[in-house]
Enzyme design. Sequence first.
Site, short mmCIF file in Angstrom:
data_model
loop_
_atom_site.label_atom_id
_atom_site.label_comp_id
_atom_site.label_asym_id
_atom_site.label_seq_id
_atom_site.Cartn_x
_atom_site.Cartn_y
_atom_site.Cartn_z
CG ASP A 61 -0.07 -5.28 1.75
OD1 ASP A 61 -0.89 -4.51 2.30
OD2 ASP A 61 1.16 -5.14 1.86
CG MET A 100 -1.92 -1.17 1.22
SD MET A 100 -3.02 -1.15 2.65
CE MET A 100 -4.05 0.26 2.27
CG HIS A 101 0.49 3.33 2.45
ND1 HIS A 101 -0.84 3.66 2.63
CD2 HIS A 101 0.81 2.46 3.44
CE1 HIS A 101 -1.29 3.02 3.70
NE2 HIS A 101 -0.32 2.29 4.20
#
Length: 484
Positions: free
Chosen positions: A236, A79-80
Amino acid sequence: MYLGIDIGTSGVKAVLVSEAGAVVATAARELALSHPALLWSEQDPDAWVDAAVGAVDDLAARHPREVARVRSIGLSGQMHGATLLDEDGAPLRPAILWNDGRSHAECVALERRCPSLHTIAGNLAMPGFTAPKLLWVARHEPKIFARVAKVLLPKAYVRYRLTGEMVEDMSDGAGTLWLDVGLRRWSPLLLHATGLDLHHMPRLVEGSDVSATLAPDYAQRWGMTRDVVVAGGAGDNAASAIGLGAIAPGDAFLSLGTSGVVFRVTDRFAPAPASAVHAFCHALPGRWHQMGVMLSAAASLAWLAGVMETPAPALLAPLGERVDGPSPVKFLPYLDGERTPHNDAAASGAFVGLRGATGRSQIVQAVLEGVAFAARDNLAALSAAGGPLAEVDLVGGGSRSPLWAQICADVLGIPVHRVEEGEVGAALGAARLGRLAATGENAAAVCTRPRRLASFTPRASVSAAYDEAYRRWRELYPALKECA
């Protein structure tokens, strides 16, 4: 057949899943990280694509008949990560990852600019999130920022390269600080606070919806005989939850991957920013989740293995499958800073209690316990935000170790269960989301719970010793912070 691809930090995993829901085959490719400056963590976006394509190439070579019958693909991913594209869809710079800590000052600025951030996004501004990274780029790389046409997360970039479509799912979108998490849509207000607007964002879909169709060149390359749909997929951890069948309110798990997560499903948007708990959309409509996040879980053991030039299994072997009490050495696993509960990108790791007689096994045990103590911090934060957890399933690379599982049970004081396919949970969850997108089946029928391989229960005397060790361990972070 269904295909799941997980774009991780240290590698990409691909799994083939049958109509019966069984994992038929897996493939993996490693990824390299770049740390060009203190607190920086970056990757080449095209390396994700090469690794994903290579993993599927491997499956197609070993299982051509099964791959030819693939009906859908699901994607999960770290992520991110800020993947900045120009108007031609080409990356402008290496992606800035989830464990990058450079944007602390920008987090302060973002919270000042947007007082309603916590209410809308449900989370504190942390350097790991995407929005502060864009403020950093605007400040330090203004020429690049001026050329940004789209911002994608890692799996969305892989989707774009596989399909030509720029699409993101709700769970990954929630980790940007640009999503109105309760309403499940991009927030113009939050985007404006970082100098962006809706045109910079990909289209949003639910994780179980169709997002695009696999490009014909790839379908031909892999011998696929029909139009293959690509699901929205998931970040995830939400994908791991789908792989574990954690879709009902209260379902929970502990992930010991590169990072560590304590995850709980909720039936509503339940932000708790005061505890540094994350509140995100789940990968299914009408579901959300809370997470406590530690930035270095299995990565701590991998770091020690690298320093000692010894494979992790060889480090663990002398300790057996259980220990009778805490190591005299204490370890803070803040190698990349920490999120829950400290929200401190500058936090650093430490060993405390070293003596001339300290042996390697005591240091190894301290690392396992330090991660377990950090997980207990996360468990406490989630309990404060929404009530206690009674038990957790264990997933991620760290789930391979019975020793670590027993330490976690003794430290957390609740049963911990090792489950089948725990190491490929995110990729399996992605494949399940792909199946839902292709078939429209009921999620409960597809997202079943895995078989439990072993259960580890707290041992009363050992847990009591860990209670005292945890109390002393918690004193280390504030004490060492004063010395930094």
